[in-house]
Design a protein around this motif. Structure first.
Motif, mmCIF file in Angstrom:
data_model
loop_
_atom_site.group_PDB
_atom_site.id
_atom_site.type_symbol
_atom_site.label_atom_id
_atom_site.label_comp_id
_atom_site.label_asym_id
_atom_site.label_seq_id
_atom_site.Cartn_x
_atom_site.Cartn_y
_atom_site.Cartn_z
ATOM 1 N N LEU A 46 28.769 -5.561 35.066
ATOM 2 C CA LEU A 46 30.142 -5.117 35.286
ATOM 3 C C LEU A 46 31.057 -5.389 34.106
ATOM 4 C CD1 LEU A 46 30.557 -6.426 38.960
ATOM 5 C CD2 LEU A 46 29.686 -4.208 38.180
ATOM 6 N N GLU A 47 30.655 -6.276 33.223
ATOM 7 C CA GLU A 47 31.556 -6.670 32.136
ATOM 8 C C GLU A 47 30.749 -7.166 30.946
ATOM 9 O OE1 GLU A 47 34.866 -10.168 31.224
ATOM 10 O OE2 GLU A 47 34.302 -9.711 33.299
ATOM 11 N N ILE A 48 31.145 -6.734 29.753
ATOM 12 C CA ILE A 48 30.622 -7.281 28.494
ATOM 13 C C ILE A 48 31.831 -7.705 27.679
ATOM 14 C CG2 ILE A 48 29.331 -6.829 26.383
ATOM 15 C CD1 ILE A 48 27.750 -4.730 27.857
ATOM 16 N N SER A 49 31.970 -8.998 27.431
ATOM 17 C CA SER A 49 33.188 -9.508 26.805
ATOM 18 C C SER A 49 32.877 -10.514 25.705
ATOM 19 C CB SER A 49 34.082 -10.194 27.849
ATOM 20 O OG SER A 49 34.432 -9.313 28.885
ATOM 21 N N SER A 67 22.060 -8.804 41.444
ATOM 22 C CA SER A 67 22.259 -7.358 41.493
ATOM 23 C C SER A 67 23.446 -6.926 40.638
ATOM 24 C CB SER A 67 22.487 -6.902 42.940
ATOM 25 O OG SER A 67 23.624 -7.544 43.497
ATOM 26 N N GLU A 68 24.321 -7.868 40.317
ATOM 27 C CA GLU A 68 25.466 -7.607 39.458
ATOM 28 C C GLU A 68 25.645 -8.789 38.518
ATOM 29 O OE1 GLU A 68 28.799 -7.019 42.014
ATOM 30 O OE2 GLU A 68 28.304 -4.921 42.436
ATOM 31 N N GLY A 69 26.274 -8.529 37.387
ATOM 32 C CA GLY A 69 26.479 -9.625 36.454
ATOM 33 C C GLY A 69 27.446 -9.266 35.350
ATOM 34 N N LYS A 70 27.673 -10.236 34.476
ATOM 35 C CA LYS A 70 28.487 -9.995 33.281
ATOM 36 C C LYS A 70 27.857 -10.718 32.101
ATOM 37 C CE LYS A 70 31.933 -13.699 33.888
ATOM 38 N NZ LYS A 70 33.395 -13.964 33.983
ATOM 39 N N ILE A 71 28.155 -10.217 30.926
ATOM 40 C CA ILE A 71 27.582 -10.753 29.691
ATOM 41 C C ILE A 71 28.708 -11.159 28.754
ATOM 42 C CG2 ILE A 71 26.290 -10.171 27.596
ATOM 43 C CD1 ILE A 71 24.552 -8.338 29.357
ATOM 44 N N LEU A 72 28.598 -12.338 28.189
ATOM 45 C CA LEU A 72 29.521 -12.824 27.175
ATOM 46 C C LEU A 72 28.761 -12.967 25.861
ATOM 47 C CD1 LEU A 72 31.220 -15.661 29.280
ATOM 48 C CD2 LEU A 72 31.898 -13.266 29.106
#
Length: 268
Positions: A46-49, A67-72
Motif C-alpha cells: 500500500l505504501e513505498i516511502s 496480505s498487505e504491507g508497506k515498504i520503507l
C-alpha cells in the motif's frame, strides 16, 4: 490489488518464478524500466516511502495475514540502489516462509550465500529482485547485441535496467556465455571476486592486496573511465591448472568513486 496475480503467485515458491509471473501480468517496457509502484499496487503493497535510518537500507511491514504491507527505503542511497532495495523487500513480501516484517541492512541486499536460514532468505530476496529488475531473457538479448565484452557490457546492463554497477556485474556473471571473472576492490584491497562457471578458480581473496598490474593501470585513469585490455600474468590471479599453454590472460579496469574499482579478466 490484482487478485488473479496474487492467486497465481501463491502457487509459486521460486524467486525467479515469482518475478516471471509478475512480468507476465505487468510486461517489461521496451524503452524504460519496470514500474515498482505498479507492481506494489498489484500485489498489496500500500505504501513505498523514504525513511532515513542509518542501520537499514529497507524495511518491510505487513499485517498479520501478510496480505498487505508497506515498504520503507533509505533515501540517501542512489536511485539504482533504492530500486533494488524496494524489489528486495517485495521479494520478502511474496516469498513463502519469509517473515512478515523485515529489516534489511546493506549487507543483506548483497547476500548470496545459504550459510544460515536468514542468509538464505536474504539471498532468495536478492534473486527475486535481480530477475524482476533485469530479467534473464532480456539481459541475454542485450548481451547478444553487444559487440564488446567485459566492463562495457556491464555498463550496458546498468544503463538499460537502472541497476547499480555491482548489481549489473552480478547479472553479467549470471547471464553471460563468456569465460570471465570480475575483481572488486577498494583502494589497494580486494573486496571480493566473481566468475562464470567456465572460468578457472580465482585465487584472490577478501583483504588481499590488489595486484600491481591493476593498481598501476588505475593510476592512469579517472572516475568512470575504462582501460583498454592489458596483458597480466595468470600466476597472480588464477589457479593455472587446466589452462592451455596458448591462452593469454587479459584484464580491463574501471575506476569508480570513493576508491572503488572493478576489473574483468578474460582469455584470448
Amino acid at each position: 490489488m490484482n487478485d488473479a496475480l496474487r492467486m497465481e503467485l501463491s502457487d509459486c515458491g521460486s524467486p525467479e518464478g515469482l518475478a516471471q509471473i509478475i512480468l507476465q501480468h505487468i510486461p517489461y517496457p521496451e524503452s524504460s524500466c519496470v514500474s515498482l509502484d505498479e507492481i506494489a499496487k498489484a500485489i498489496g503493497i500500500l505504501e513505498i516511502s523514504p525513511y532515513k535510518h542509518r542501520s537499514f537500507e529497507g524495511i518491510l511491514i505487513t499485517n498479520a495475514q501478510k496480505s498487505e504491507g508497506k515498504i520503507l527505503y533509505n533515501p540517501n542511497s542512489s536511485p539504482q540502489r533504492s530500486r533494488f532495495t524496494i524489489a528486495h523487500e517485495i521479494g520478502h513480501f511474496l516469498l513463502p516462509f519469509h517473515d512478515k516484517n523485515a529489516q534489511c541492512a546493506a549487507a543483506n541486499i548483497m547476500e548470496q550465500t545459504n550459510y544460515s536460514s536468514q542468509s538464505k532468505k536474504e539471498a532468495e530476496a536478492n534473486r527475486f529482485a535481480a530477475e524482476l529488475l533485469a530479467p534473464t531473457s532480456l539481459v541475454k538479448v542485450l548481451l547478444q547485441k553487444e559487440t564488446e565484452t567485459g566492463l562495457q557490457s556491464i555498463l550496458a546492463i546498468k544503463n538499460r535496467f537502472q541497476l547499480s554497477m555491482e548489481a549489473a556485474a552480478n547479472r553479467y556473471i549470471e547471464c553471460s556465455d563468456h569465460e570471465v571473472a570480475l575483481i572488486f576492490g577498494h583502494q589497494n584491497k580486494i573486496r571480493y571476486c566473481l566468475r562464470t562457471k567456465s572460468f578457472p578458480f580465482v585465487t584472490l581473496s577478501k583483504g588481499d592486496v590488489v595486484p600491481a598490474y591493476i593498481s598501476q593501470e588505475l593510476e592512469d585513469i579517472e572516475n568512470s573511465q575504462i582501460t583498454d585490455w592489458y596483458y597480466v600474468d595468470p600466476i597472480y590471479f588464477i589457479d593455472e591448472q587446466g589452462i592451455s599453454e596458448d591462452e593469454e590472460l587479459y584484464c580491463q579496469s574501471l575506476m569508480q568513486s570513493n576508491g572503488h574499482h572493478i576489473s574483468a579478466l578474460s582469455f584470448e
